[in-house]
Write a protein that holds these residues in place. Structure first.
Motif, PDB file in Angstrom:
ATOM      1  N   ILE A  16      51.452  32.840 -16.226  1.00  0.00           N
ATOM      2  CA  ILE A  16      52.274  31.928 -14.625  1.00  0.00           C
ATOM      3  C   ILE A  16      52.857  33.252 -14.315  1.00  0.00           C
ATOM      4  CG2 ILE A  16      54.146  31.377 -13.545  1.00  0.00           C
ATOM      5  CD1 ILE A  16      53.837  28.829 -14.903  1.00  0.00           C
ATOM      6  N   GLN A  17      53.199  34.304 -15.514  1.00  0.00           N
ATOM      7  CA  GLN A  17      54.087  35.511 -15.180  1.00  0.00           C
ATOM      8  C   GLN A  17      53.017  37.009 -13.863  1.00  0.00           C
ATOM      9  OE1 GLN A  17      56.268  36.328 -18.699  1.00  0.00           O
ATOM     10  NE2 GLN A  17      58.258  35.507 -17.808  1.00  0.00           N
ATOM     11  N   GLU A  18      51.667  36.787 -15.366  1.00  0.00           N
ATOM     12  CA  GLU A  18      50.531  37.423 -15.336  1.00  0.00           C
ATOM     13  C   GLU A  18      50.220  37.528 -13.993  1.00  0.00           C
ATOM     14  OE1 GLU A  18      47.807  37.412 -18.130  1.00  0.00           O
ATOM     15  OE2 GLU A  18      49.059  38.708 -19.259  1.00  0.00           O
ATOM     16  N   VAL A  19      49.744  36.338 -13.441  1.00  0.00           N
ATOM     17  CA  VAL A  19      49.180  35.577 -12.269  1.00  0.00           C
ATOM     18  C   VAL A  19      50.607  36.114 -10.521  1.00  0.00           C
ATOM     19  CG1 VAL A  19      48.924  33.683 -10.501  1.00  0.00           C
ATOM     20  CG2 VAL A  19      48.179  34.019 -12.924  1.00  0.00           C
ATOM     21  N   CYS A  20      51.940  35.802 -10.957  1.00  0.00           N
ATOM     22  CA  CYS A  20      52.626  36.547 -10.279  1.00  0.00           C
ATOM     23  C   CYS A  20      52.753  37.713  -9.560  1.00  0.00           C
ATOM     24  CB  CYS A  20      53.761  35.656 -10.729  1.00  0.00           C
ATOM     25  SG  CYS A  20      54.320  34.201 -10.357  1.00  0.00           S
TER      26      CYS A  20
ATOM     27  N   PRO B  54      57.449  38.268  -5.764  1.00  0.00           N
ATOM     28  CA  PRO B  54      59.284  38.171  -6.705  1.00  0.00           C
ATOM     29  C   PRO B  54      59.609  37.674  -7.695  1.00  0.00           C
ATOM     30  CG  PRO B  54      59.185  37.544  -4.135  1.00  0.00           C
ATOM     31  CD  PRO B  54      58.238  38.407  -4.533  1.00  0.00           C
ATOM     32  N   HIS B  55      60.730  38.521  -8.408  1.00  0.00           N
ATOM     33  CA  HIS B  55      60.810  37.221  -9.195  1.00  0.00           C
ATOM     34  C   HIS B  55      60.591  36.366  -8.987  1.00  0.00           C
ATOM     35  CE1 HIS B  55      61.056  41.206 -12.228  1.00  0.00           C
ATOM     36  NE2 HIS B  55      60.913  40.667 -12.822  1.00  0.00           N
ATOM     37  N   LYS B  56      61.636  35.833  -8.478  1.00  0.00           N
ATOM     38  CA  LYS B  56      62.040  34.810  -7.888  1.00  0.00           C
ATOM     39  C   LYS B  56      60.674  33.412  -7.919  1.00  0.00           C
ATOM     40  CE  LYS B  56      62.200  34.503  -3.240  1.00  0.00           C
ATOM     41  NZ  LYS B  56      63.093  34.576  -2.025  1.00  0.00           N
ATOM     42  N   ILE B  57      59.828  33.890  -7.011  1.00  0.00           N
ATOM     43  CA  ILE B  57      58.680  33.256  -7.796  1.00  0.00           C
ATOM     44  C   ILE B  57      58.417  32.666  -9.119  1.00  0.00           C
ATOM     45  CG2 ILE B  57      56.285  32.445  -6.799  1.00  0.00           C
ATOM     46  CD1 ILE B  57      58.506  33.131  -3.755  1.00  0.00           C
ATOM     47  N   GLN B  58      58.125  33.850 -10.375  1.00  0.00           N
ATOM     48  CA  GLN B  58      57.866  33.440 -10.938  1.00  0.00           C
ATOM     49  C   GLN B  58      58.707  32.805 -11.549  1.00  0.00           C
ATOM     50  OE1 GLN B  58      57.276  37.646 -13.333  1.00  0.00           O
ATOM     51  NE2 GLN B  58      58.827  36.427 -14.536  1.00  0.00           N
ATOM     52  N   GLY B  59      59.814  32.894 -11.513  1.00  0.00           N
ATOM     53  CA  GLY B  59      60.752  32.123 -12.052  1.00  0.00           C
ATOM     54  C   GLY B  59      61.089  30.968 -11.875  1.00  0.00           C
ATOM     55  N   THR B  60      60.960  30.177 -10.239  1.00  0.00           N
ATOM     56  CA  THR B  60      60.739  29.177 -10.518  1.00  0.00           C
ATOM     57  C   THR B  60      59.764  28.151 -10.383  1.00  0.00           C
ATOM     58  OG1 THR B  60      61.832  29.327  -8.330  1.00  0.00           O
ATOM     59  CG2 THR B  60      60.554  27.665  -8.202  1.00  0.00           C
ATOM     60  N   ALA B  61      58.612  28.844 -10.825  1.00  0.00           N
ATOM     61  CA  ALA B  61      57.007  28.724 -10.940  1.00  0.00           C
ATOM     62  C   ALA B  61      57.872  28.130 -12.721  1.00  0.00           C
ATOM     63  CB  ALA B  61      56.455  29.537 -10.854  1.00  0.00           C
TER      64      ALA B  61
ATOM     65  N   SER C 261      56.143  26.951  -6.184  1.00  0.00           N
ATOM     66  CA  SER C 261      56.721  28.095  -5.969  1.00  0.00           C
ATOM     67  C   SER C 261      57.268  28.141  -4.463  1.00  0.00           C
ATOM     68  CB  SER C 261      57.286  28.308  -7.103  1.00  0.00           C
ATOM     69  OG  SER C 261      57.767  29.614  -6.909  1.00  0.00           O
ATOM     70  N   CYS C 262      55.681  28.841  -4.267  1.00  0.00           N
ATOM     71  CA  CYS C 262      55.811  30.289  -3.018  1.00  0.00           C
ATOM     72  C   CYS C 262      56.081  28.995  -1.618  1.00  0.00           C
ATOM     73  CB  CYS C 262      54.031  30.622  -2.684  1.00  0.00           C
ATOM     74  SG  CYS C 262      53.613  31.751  -3.986  1.00  0.00           S
ATOM     75  N   LYS C 263      56.008  27.740  -1.898  1.00  0.00           N
ATOM     76  CA  LYS C 263      56.209  27.371  -0.441  1.00  0.00           C
ATOM     77  C   LYS C 263      58.137  27.314  -0.078  1.00  0.00           C
ATOM     78  CE  LYS C 263      52.554  23.962   0.736  1.00  0.00           C
ATOM     79  NZ  LYS C 263      52.666  22.321   0.384  1.00  0.00           N
ATOM     80  N   VAL C 264      58.815  26.787  -1.896  1.00  0.00           N
ATOM     81  CA  VAL C 264      60.333  26.356  -1.623  1.00  0.00           C
ATOM     82  C   VAL C 264      60.921  28.123  -1.018  1.00  0.00           C
ATOM     83  CG1 VAL C 264      62.011  26.168  -3.736  1.00  0.00           C
ATOM     84  CG2 VAL C 264      59.729  24.289  -3.237  1.00  0.00           C
ATOM     85  N   GLU C 265      60.072  29.163  -1.860  1.00  0.00           N
ATOM     86  CA  GLU C 265      61.077  30.372  -1.480  1.00  0.00           C
ATOM     87  C   GLU C 265      60.308  30.657  -0.950  1.00  0.00           C
ATOM     88  OE1 GLU C 265      63.044  31.342  -3.115  1.00  0.00           O
ATOM     89  OE2 GLU C 265      63.300  30.372  -5.374  1.00  0.00           O
ATOM     90  N   GLU C 266      59.767  30.379   0.172  1.00  0.00           N
ATOM     91  CA  GLU C 266      59.359  30.768   1.445  1.00  0.00           C
ATOM     92  C   GLU C 266      58.239  31.749   1.641  1.00  0.00           C
ATOM     93  OE1 GLU C 266      62.923  31.050   3.893  1.00  0.00           O
ATOM     94  OE2 GLU C 266      63.131  29.155   3.857  1.00  0.00           O
ATOM     95  N   ASN C 267      57.706  32.345   0.492  1.00  0.00           N
ATOM     96  CA  ASN C 267      56.532  33.338   0.403  1.00  0.00           C
ATOM     97  C   ASN C 267      55.153  32.475   0.544  1.00  0.00           C
ATOM     98  OD1 ASN C 267      56.521  36.314  -0.157  1.00  0.00           O
ATOM     99  ND2 ASN C 267      55.003  34.810  -1.576  1.00  0.00           N
TER     100      ASN C 267
ATOM    101  N   ALA D 163      67.330  30.198 -11.176  1.00  0.00           N
ATOM    102  CA  ALA D 163      66.759  31.128 -11.914  1.00  0.00           C
ATOM    103  C   ALA D 163      67.397  32.611 -12.472  1.00  0.00           C
ATOM    104  CB  ALA D 163      65.385  31.534 -11.803  1.00  0.00           C
ATOM    105  N   PRO D 164      67.182  32.869 -13.768  1.00  0.00           N
ATOM    106  CA  PRO D 164      68.897  33.775 -13.949  1.00  0.00           C
ATOM    107  C   PRO D 164      68.689  34.830 -13.184  1.00  0.00           C
ATOM    108  CG  PRO D 164      67.257  33.888 -15.821  1.00  0.00           C
ATOM    109  CD  PRO D 164      66.714  32.318 -15.184  1.00  0.00           C
ATOM    110  N   TYR D 165      67.690  35.077 -12.345  1.00  0.00           N
ATOM    111  CA  TYR D 165      67.457  37.115 -11.849  1.00  0.00           C
ATOM    112  C   TYR D 165      68.070  37.149 -11.033  1.00  0.00           C
ATOM    113  CZ  TYR D 165      62.390  36.671 -14.304  1.00  0.00           C
ATOM    114  OH  TYR D 165      61.938  36.304 -15.517  1.00  0.00           O
ATOM    115  N   ARG D 166      68.970  36.419 -10.270  1.00  0.00           N
ATOM    116  CA  ARG D 166      69.968  36.257  -9.278  1.00  0.00           C
ATOM    117  C   ARG D 166      71.390  36.410  -9.369  1.00  0.00           C
ATOM    118  NH1 ARG D 166      69.286  31.925  -4.448  1.00  0.00           N
ATOM    119  NH2 ARG D 166      67.016  33.070  -4.551  1.00  0.00           N
TER     120      ARG D 166
END
Length: 335
Positions: free
Chosen positions: A90-94, A100-107, A136-142, A179-182
């Motif tokens: 997931i991290q590699e694909v993102c 952004p990190h928030k997509i990766q973290g949520t996924a 995750s992309c949907k929820v994080e509006e990306n 996610a902890p990034y924020r």
């Protein structure tokens, strides 16, 4: 966004270590029972999220010899390795898509929550991984279409859509995650002010935050996001990063946090939690593709036992071919 303290994330998705072990044991045992009853563990998912089970293989249940020939299920440790492998994917694909990190973290959190409800033997993590990124992309509006996501990694986008409803249902439609990034960014702003009043080195703060985010990346591949709130995950990463960059007196900074906020926890309890997070990260092993060969072979047999027969036939044909080649060259053939 709602406060974490009143969120479903805190109320429903933070567990004790024992609760987590019991959940993983329960999903593993259910998949094993499915293997014994149906001869396979794979569940087909319709577009509406409904599940289709394979036709029962009566002999597999009633005939001892047939039951003995069933594929060996994955154990809990093998399931964990497979989950970590695909969380890293997931991290590699993102990263490849520049998300952004928030997509990766949520996924990743979606992925972790899904496999509290299901075994990897029931739903292949490669498919669920893609659907979690899409959701995750949907929820994080990306917004990224399923077609674009599938094309980017050469996968059938229909698999993403077919699994969307079962993923959402398994998450209980709790789609807002923390996610902890924020939290890293929030503590970073606070640390800047702390450095100015407590003889820190604010000029190194940028490096501190970048290293901390890399530490969070590793933390996300452990069970820590299911055991600790995001603020503690962020503090553990920042403390580890501060050991490298020496930006501030971290113990003193923790004291300042407790002086500013009302909390039922003590500093000693917080430090114990940060130490537990560090321990999980130290024990983390990200398996390679080579490490996965044996586990993936076992998973394939659980999904489709006929593949075991096909594999044996291929080996038999290969052996026969070697015999024929040896005989053609006059070489002796071992009996």
């Amino acid at each position: 966004m709602a406060d974490f303290q009143t969120s479903t994330h805190r109320a429903k998705w933070i567990f004790s270590p024992q609760e987590l072990v019991e959940k993983f044991q329960a999903t593993n045992q259910r998949a094993i029972k499915s293997l014994e009853q149906y001869g396979a563990t794979r569940l087909e998912v319709d577009v509406d999220g409904s599940l289709s089970y394979p036709e029962p293989q009566i002999d597999a249940k009633d005939n001892a010899a047939e039951k003995h020939s069933l594929p060996k299920p994955l154990n809990i440790e093998e399931e964990q390795l497979l989950r970590v492998f695909y969380e890293h994917k997931i991290q590699e694909v993102c990263g490849a898509f520049g998300f952004p990190h928030k997509i990766q973290g949520t996924a990743i959190i979606y992925f972790k929550r899904f496999y509290l409800q299901w075994s990897v033997m029931e739903h292949h993590p490669k498919h669920i991984m893609l659907t979690c990124i899409y959701a995750s992309c949907k929820v994080e509006e990306n917004h990224v279409s399923a077609e674009e996501l599938g094309k980017g990694i050469q996968q059938d986008h229909q698999v993403i859509l077919n699994n969307e409803m079962i993923v959402l249902q398994s998450l209980g439609f709790d789609l807002i995650v923390y996610a902890p990034y924020r939290s890293v960014e929030g503590f970073g702003n606070d640390m800047e002010e702390f450095c100015q009043t407590h003889n820190g080195q604010p000029e190194k703060l940028k490096d501190l935050l970048e290293t901390a985010k890399l530490e969070v990346d590793k933390t996300m591949l452990t069970d820590a996001p299911l055991l600790f709130p995001p603020g503690q995950l962020a503090l553990a990463a920042l403390r580890k990063s501060n050991e490298v960059h020496r930006v501030l007196d971290f113990g003193r900074y923790l004291d300042s946090i407790f002086s500013q906020q009302r909390t039922t926890h003590t500093k000693a309890e917080l430090e114990a939690s940060l130490g537990a997070v560090d321990s999980l990260v130290r024990k983390l092993k990200i398996p390679s593709t080579k490490d996965m060969v044996h586990i993936d072979r076992k998973l394939k047999k659980c999904w489709d036992p006929s593949s075991q027969d096909e594999s044996k036939k291929r080996e038999k044909r290969k052996h026969k071919s070697k015999r024929t080649l040896g005989e053609a060259h006059g070489a002796p053939v071992a009996s």
